[in-house]
Write an enzyme that holds these catalytic residues in place. Structure first.
Site, short mmCIF file in Angstrom:
data_model
loop_
_atom_site.label_atom_id
_atom_site.label_comp_id
_atom_site.label_asym_id
_atom_site.label_seq_id
_atom_site.Cartn_x
_atom_site.Cartn_y
_atom_site.Cartn_z
N ARG A 199 1.32 5.12 18.00
CA ARG A 199 2.34 6.07 18.44
C ARG A 199 2.21 7.36 17.64
O ARG A 199 2.03 7.31 16.41
CB ARG A 199 3.73 5.48 18.28
N LYS B 61 2.37 -6.99 12.60
CA LYS B 61 1.70 -7.21 11.31
C LYS B 61 1.99 -8.61 10.76
O LYS B 61 3.13 -9.00 10.58
CB LYS B 61 2.17 -6.15 10.30
N ARG C 232 0.85 -1.19 0.00
CA ARG C 232 0.00 0.00 0.00
C ARG C 232 0.88 1.24 0.00
O ARG C 232 2.03 1.21 0.39
CB ARG C 232 -0.91 0.01 1.23
#
Ligand code: BTN
Length: 324
Positions: A321, A184, A119
């Site tokens: 974060r 991930k 992406r």
């Protein structure tokens, strides 16, 4: 990738050492060809142990994709499965096929991508045998605007398939990354081709980390993980994984085509990794917006309760974060 490489590598296993000479004899090629294939496979990320006098052994229990098993197993789903050993990107290749008229529910998987796409213009890297990479072509009689929830439905299908496999902690990060304990595990890239007002074809590209990725630790500040960290070796068969994921996606996409995203909204929120948490959304314009992730709407937009009130976002990158 050398076209002979996979034939050579498939002759080795994780279970026992096998000499280069034996493999060369079996395949009717020279020992030097076996040696070169082993070296090239290592340069593509496959870990191979070599012991003088014993031969070679795969460092991980890799299951190679099986074209005829996949083609047969996908028949009940009406999916036309195609497996290529190596290509630039399954998304790029399937996009070319879609534009040349490929059928609805065409599936393209590959063992190696030289230009895997991620992406936001990133690259997607997966070592040989270490990931599952495929793209699925889905043709919709809908405008691009009506497909805004598609990306979330795909993430939901992936998370459900991983839970079917026994990975109960698989969750979704908006819009469609798959996380396990904040790291991930998988990513999705959807590319559309067609008319803004419809019909449209979606190239749904999925990359799942299976083996040997966890040791890399972080990718662009995001912790990464792979299936081998969470499931026993017996459940790491990539053929079975591909079938389970495509089966879930096929069911969900069929319903999405008729009913849109609304019926999936609550299920998606139940698997949302950041539901109720304070997150930071980074927009393409470089803005950073802090807010509580209260869920998604019927278009798949992320809802953030910010200091300025409730805001909806259709794009951006979510992080826990604020500093990146
Ligand atoms: C991301 O998280 O950035 C999305 C990654 C998508 C990677 C997959 S691998 C198979 C398909 N082909 C590609 O070139 N990309 C997708």
């Amino acid at each position: 990738m050398n076209p002979q490489l996979l034939d050579v590598i498939r002759a080795f296993s994780h279970e026992r050492f096998r000499s280069g000479e034996e493999v060369a004899r079996g395949l009717g090629i020279s020992r030097a060809s076996v040696h070169n294939a082993v070296h090239e496979a290592e340069s593509l990320g496959l870990r191979i142990q070599a012991v003088r006098g014993r031969g070679y052994r795969l460092a991980h229990p890799v299951t190679w994709l099986d074209a005829s098993w996949l083609a047969k197993s996908m028949v009940p789903l009406a999916v036309h499965a195609q497996l290529l050993p190596a290509l630039d990107s399954t998304n790029a290749q399937l996009m070319r096929q879609a534009q040349a008229g490929a059928a609805h529910k065409s599936l393209l998987a590959a063992e190696w991508q030289s230009k895997g796409r991620g992406r936001r213009g990133r690259t997607w890297l997966a070592g040989l045998g270490g990931g599952l990479m495929f793209s699925l072509l889905w043709r919709f009689n809908r405008s691009a605007g009506e497909l805004s929830g598609l990306s979330l439905v795909v993430g939901l299908g992936l998370a459900q398939a991983l839970r079917d496999l026994g990975l109960a902690r698989a969750s979704v990060k908006w819009p469609n990354d798959i996380l396990v304990d904040g790291a991930k595990l998988a990513g999705v890239l959807i590319e559309l081709t067609g008319d803004m007002l419809g019909p449209n074809a979606a190239i749904i590209g999925v990359g799942i980390n299976v083996l040997g990725v966890a040791s890399q630790g972080f990718e662009l500040g995001q912790a990464v993980t792979d299936l081998s960290e969470h499931l026993p070796v017996g459940r790491l068969d990539r053929n079975d994984l591909l079938l389970k994921v495509v089966s879930r996606l096929s069911g969900l996409l069929t319903r999405f085509d008729v009913e849109g995203f609304a019926p999936f909204l609550r299920d998606w929120e139940a698997m949302h990794a950041h539901q109720g948490q304070t997150v930071y959304l980074f927009t393409a314009m470089g803005e950073r917006i802090a807010g509580q992730a209260i869920g998604v709407d019927e278009d798949g937009a992320l809802l953030l309760a910010t200091q300025a009130g409730l805001r909806r976002f259709h794009s951006g990158e979510v992080s826990l974060r604020g500093g990146t």
